[in-house]
Motif scaffolding. Structure first.
Motif, mmCIF file in Angstrom:
data_model
loop_
_atom_site.group_PDB
_atom_site.id
_atom_site.type_symbol
_atom_site.label_atom_id
_atom_site.label_comp_id
_atom_site.label_asym_id
_atom_site.label_seq_id
_atom_site.Cartn_x
_atom_site.Cartn_y
_atom_site.Cartn_z
ATOM 1 N N ARG A 162 7.996 8.383 -8.494
ATOM 2 C CA ARG A 162 7.140 7.204 -8.647
ATOM 3 C C ARG A 162 6.036 7.213 -7.591
ATOM 4 O O ARG A 162 6.252 7.645 -6.445
ATOM 5 C CB ARG A 162 7.965 5.925 -8.524
ATOM 6 C CG ARG A 162 8.984 5.740 -9.637
ATOM 7 C CD ARG A 162 9.795 4.467 -9.414
ATOM 8 N NE ARG A 162 10.811 4.321 -10.435
ATOM 9 C CZ ARG A 162 10.604 3.735 -11.620
ATOM 10 N NH1 ARG A 162 9.395 3.255 -11.894
ATOM 11 N NH2 ARG A 162 11.570 3.632 -12.501
ATOM 12 N N ILE A 163 4.893 6.708 -7.981
ATOM 13 C CA ILE A 163 3.762 6.625 -7.050
ATOM 14 C C ILE A 163 3.780 5.256 -6.369
ATOM 15 O O ILE A 163 3.743 4.211 -7.015
ATOM 16 C CB ILE A 163 2.430 6.830 -7.785
ATOM 17 C CG1 ILE A 163 2.403 8.228 -8.424
ATOM 18 C CG2 ILE A 163 1.248 6.652 -6.832
ATOM 19 C CD1 ILE A 163 1.164 8.454 -9.282
ATOM 20 N N SER A 164 3.850 5.274 -5.076
ATOM 21 C CA SER A 164 3.919 4.028 -4.310
ATOM 22 C C SER A 164 2.528 3.670 -3.797
ATOM 23 O O SER A 164 1.890 4.440 -3.062
ATOM 24 C CB SER A 164 4.890 4.194 -3.138
ATOM 25 O OG SER A 164 4.991 2.998 -2.413
ATOM 26 N N GLU A 165 1.978 2.503 -4.194
ATOM 27 C CA GLU A 165 0.645 2.051 -3.778
ATOM 28 C C GLU A 165 0.737 1.373 -2.398
ATOM 29 O O GLU A 165 1.056 0.199 -2.275
ATOM 30 C CB GLU A 165 0.090 1.074 -4.808
ATOM 31 C CG GLU A 165 -0.090 1.659 -6.196
ATOM 32 C CD GLU A 165 -1.233 2.661 -6.260
ATOM 33 O OE1 GLU A 165 -2.055 2.698 -5.295
ATOM 34 O OE2 GLU A 165 -1.287 3.427 -7.238
ATOM 35 N N VAL A 166 0.482 2.113 -1.337
ATOM 36 C CA VAL A 166 0.632 1.595 0.019
ATOM 37 C C VAL A 166 -0.717 1.389 0.733
ATOM 38 O O VAL A 166 -0.798 0.675 1.725
ATOM 39 C CB VAL A 166 1.530 2.537 0.855
ATOM 40 C CG1 VAL A 166 2.921 2.601 0.263
ATOM 41 C CG2 VAL A 166 0.908 3.929 0.929
ATOM 42 N N ALA A 167 -1.738 2.001 0.174
ATOM 43 C CA ALA A 167 -3.029 1.955 0.896
ATOM 44 C C ALA A 167 -3.585 0.533 0.985
ATOM 45 O O ALA A 167 -4.133 0.121 2.020
ATOM 46 C CB ALA A 167 -4.039 2.884 0.209
ATOM 47 N N ASN A 168 -3.448 -0.225 -0.083
ATOM 48 C CA ASN A 168 -4.020 -1.582 -0.123
ATOM 49 C C ASN A 168 -2.949 -2.661 -0.006
ATOM 50 O O ASN A 168 -3.191 -3.811 -0.419
ATOM 51 C CB ASN A 168 -4.826 -1.771 -1.406
ATOM 52 C CG ASN A 168 -5.986 -0.800 -1.524
ATOM 53 O OD1 ASN A 168 -6.680 -0.559 -0.531
ATOM 54 N ND2 ASN A 168 -6.185 -0.262 -2.720
ATOM 55 N N PHE A 169 -1.830 -2.311 0.559
ATOM 56 C CA PHE A 169 -0.737 -3.279 0.654
ATOM 57 C C PHE A 169 -1.019 -4.304 1.740
ATOM 58 O O PHE A 169 -1.216 -3.970 2.907
ATOM 59 C CB PHE A 169 0.570 -2.558 0.927
ATOM 60 C CG PHE A 169 1.725 -3.487 1.230
ATOM 61 C CD1 PHE A 169 2.060 -4.501 0.330
ATOM 62 C CD2 PHE A 169 2.457 -3.364 2.404
ATOM 63 C CE1 PHE A 169 3.119 -5.357 0.611
ATOM 64 C CE2 PHE A 169 3.518 -4.218 2.676
ATOM 65 C CZ PHE A 169 3.851 -5.211 1.778
ATOM 66 N N GLU A 170 -1.091 -5.597 1.327
ATOM 67 C CA GLU A 170 -1.243 -6.695 2.275
ATOM 68 C C GLU A 170 -0.241 -7.779 1.927
ATOM 69 O O GLU A 170 -0.384 -8.453 0.902
ATOM 70 C CB GLU A 170 -2.666 -7.268 2.227
ATOM 71 C CG GLU A 170 -3.735 -6.329 2.742
ATOM 72 C CD GLU A 170 -5.108 -6.987 2.780
ATOM 73 O OE1 GLU A 170 -5.173 -8.211 2.481
ATOM 74 O OE2 GLU A 170 -6.073 -6.309 3.118
ATOM 75 N N PRO A 171 0.777 -7.994 2.727
ATOM 76 C CA PRO A 171 1.760 -9.033 2.443
ATOM 77 C C PRO A 171 1.116 -10.425 2.523
ATOM 78 O O PRO A 171 0.126 -10.633 3.244
ATOM 79 C CB PRO A 171 2.816 -8.842 3.542
ATOM 80 C CG PRO A 171 2.585 -7.456 4.047
ATOM 81 C CD PRO A 171 1.118 -7.193 3.915
#
Length: 631
Positions: free
Chosen positions: A541-550
């Motif tokens: 699975r591809i995890s989208e972490v670059a634009n992750f903002e909680p």
């Protein structure tokens, strides 16, 4: 002086009468020579003694036989054979034993040396023994009670001078004949063959028994006598080719030694068989055996009768009766078994059924039962006979059925020859389907870590037996922990493929798996197959972490809006990056919340409004930030 002559005449008369009574006890017999080792041989004589009419006092404790040169008829050796064994001749059917028909075999034997320097005449040698008299009840001889007998055998030289080599040979060995009797007008067949210890070719022919030099007045010989030996005198109408009259007359098969006769008159009959021995096409020796056959007027004994229903067993066996020479068709959908009806008109006879597969190997017994006790006319027994199954190629197969009763003297037998044809009809191929929505493209895309489950369904319009199997191309299911169970069934089958791949696959190079699933039907002869290929492609699975903002604010005030802190956009787990935990601290660094579940839900219970700080940990990275709690 005259009185003395009268007295001497009376004594001689009494002696002659006594000898005559004691000597009419011999049924027949033969000689045998057996090689032991080197120049050592065993010479035996087998004498068949009438145990009913014979006087036990007439048994000889020893007999003298002569060995002669065939070329010169000169006596080469005189050998005394001692009695060493005595046993009863048995019946094939013990129920048929008659009290007045008892025969005993008496064996006389002695070991001797046949020296190559002495027994090297190319013409060979013969052995003989003479005695009187024959059984007075014999009907095909003229004056049998005064007729002597000669047991006779020929054997080759033990040394071949022209070839300068030893010749090792044992004479043919007759088996003990059975003690059966024949019935007037009934076909009678029996085995009279011999075996040869050296594997020489044996041939058989009828012969005239030898009389020799003895008679009722001179039943013994003080010295063995050479040939010629006069033949017995047949009664008018009898000879060696017609020792027992009938249709057929008594005859022997020259190759098998099997005898047959259908006698026309009762009585006790003498016959003689010569068994000739051939090596490499050359005659080397012979053995002559005399024997007797009792023919009686017997009670009528009907043969049993078998009839087969042409309807297969699965249809209840009700159908027209099989006609000899017909062929029974067996189709893929049909049982190969048929009902056979067995009858016997005779009262309380046991009938034994045997079956012979002529041109195929049966997997199981051809008949369902083999022994029946029938009470007579009107009593019918039923059993099954089964033809070949689909393990055999298409063609015609033969089964012979034999039903033998326990009648006397020999069983009456009915034979039923059956022909089965394994036939094929048009066979529709089975259909195999995969229960997976995206299978139309023949490729299944799955993520590592997800459970992969799909069902395989097989059907057959012909309702044949189905076998559903599967395999990996270039790999085995077991090596990767894949679960698949092959199945069998009638008309329809179903099974599952199940697998949950884990991240250990990333350690290897394989990401794609080609699998073949096969559905095969199993009718007779023409099998049909449907095959499916499943191409399974796995990816992480591809995890989208670059634009992750909680999220950075929530208000747990009970108004039903934003009452708990959650992170819907938390990056998904894959084999490289996996969520570990989340922690929340107040401004003084005190831990106020912690979870190791991806299902994050912090309600801020009993905590004052203000700014808090989060720490989110993945296996490969971490996230930090602030959360404002509003009241």
């Amino acid at each position: 002086m005259k009185h003395r002559y009268h007295l001497l005449f009376l004594c001689l008369l009494c002696l002659t009468f006594t000898v005559h009574v004691q000597a009419t006890h011999i049924v027949g017999g033969e000689l045998r020579l057996t090689h032991l080792e080197g120049a050592k041989y065993e010479l035996s004589m087998f004498l068949y003694f009438d145990d009913f009419y014979g006087n036990p006092g007439a048994e000889d404790a020893a007999v003298d036989v002569g060995i002669y040169s065939k070329a010169t008829h000169q006596l080469v050796d005189r050998v005394t054979l001692k009695r060493d064994e005595s046993k009863q001749v048995v019946y094939v059917n013990p129920v048929c034993v008659r009290s007045d028909l008892r025969t005993r075999q008496i064996r006389y034997t002695e070991r001797l040396q046949l020296s190559p320097s002495k027994y090297n005449d190319p013409a060979g040698y013969y052995v003989s023994w003479e005695r009187c008299c024959r059984n007075t009840h014999i009907v095909n001889l003229f004056l049998p009670g005064g007729t002597g007998m000669t047991f006779y055998m020929e054997f080759p030289a033990v040394y071949d001078k022209p070839q300068h080599r030893d010749v090792v040979n044992s004479s043919p060995e007759f088996a003990i004949p059975y003690g059966e009797y024949a019935c007037v007008g009934e076909y009678f067949s029996f085995d009279f063959s011999a075996t040869d210890p050296d594997g020489d070719e044996l041939r058989y022919r009828m012969a005239t028994p030898k009389w020799g030099h003895t008679d009722q007045f001179y039943p013994f010989l003080s010295e063995p006598q050479p040939a010629p030996y006069r033949p017995v005198q047949w009664e008018q109408g009898y000879d060696s080719a017609a020792a027992i009259l009938g249709r057929p007359t008594l005859a022997i098969d020259s190759l098998t030694g099997r005898m047959q006769v259908s006698p026309s008159q009762p009585g006790l009959y003498l016959y003689s068989i010569i068994c000739e021995e051939y090596r490499d096409g050359q005659f080397i020796g012979l053995v002559q055996r005399d024997f007797q056959l009792l023919v009686l007027d017997c009670p009528r004994n009907d043969a049993p009768l078998m009839q087969l229903s042409t309807a297969s067993r699965e249809k209840g066996g009700a159908g027209p009766l099989y006609r000899p020479g017909d062929t029974l068709d067996i189709f893929p959908w049909q049982s190969p078994c048929f009902d056979v009806f067995l009858t016997d008109n005779d009262f309380l006879e046991r009938v034994t059924v045997t079956a012979e597969a002529v041109n195929f190997e049966p997997v199981t017994s051809l008949t369902s039962q083999s022994s029946f006790l029938l009470t007579g006319a009107g009593d019918t027994a039923t059993f099954q006979v089964c033809g070949p199954d689909c393990n055999n190629p298409r063609g015609i197969y033969q089964v012979n059925l034999y039903a033998a009763d326990d009648g006397c003297p020999l069983p009456k037998v009915d034979t039923l020859t059956l022909y089965f044809r394994l036939s094929a009809e048009e066979n529709q191929a089975p259909v195999l389907a995969v229960d997976a929505p995206e299978y139309g493209e023949r490729t299944l895309l799955r993520y590592i870590g997800d459970e992969i489950v799909f069902r395989l369904d097989g059907t057959d319009a012909d309702q044949n037996r189905l076998v559903l199997s599967g395999r990996g191309i270039g790999f085995s299911f077991e090596d990767y922990g894949m679960q698949f169970t092959p199945v069998e069934g009638q008309g329809a089958v179903s099974t599952e493929f199940r697998w949950q791949p884990d991240c250990s696959l990333l350690l290897g190079e394989r990401r794609e798996f080609e699998m073949v699933f096969t559905l095969q039907d199993d009718p007779c002869f023409v099998r049909a197959i449907d095959t499916l290929r499943v191409h399974l492609m796995l990816s992480d699975r591809i995890s989208e972490v670059a634009n992750f903002e909680p999220p950075n604010v929530f208000s747990p005030n009970g108004d039903g809006r934003n009452d708990a802190y959650t992170i819907p956009t938390l990056p998904i787990d894959n084999c490289i990056s996996q969520f570990s935990f989340m922690e929340v601290y107040n401004r003084w660094g005190k831990l106020v919340y912690r979870t190791e579940s991806r299902d994050i839900r912090w309600d801020g219970a009993e905590l004052p409004a203000g700014v808090y700080f989060y720490f989110i940990r993945f296996t490969d990275q971490a996230y930090r930030g602030s959360i404002t709690l509003l009241r």
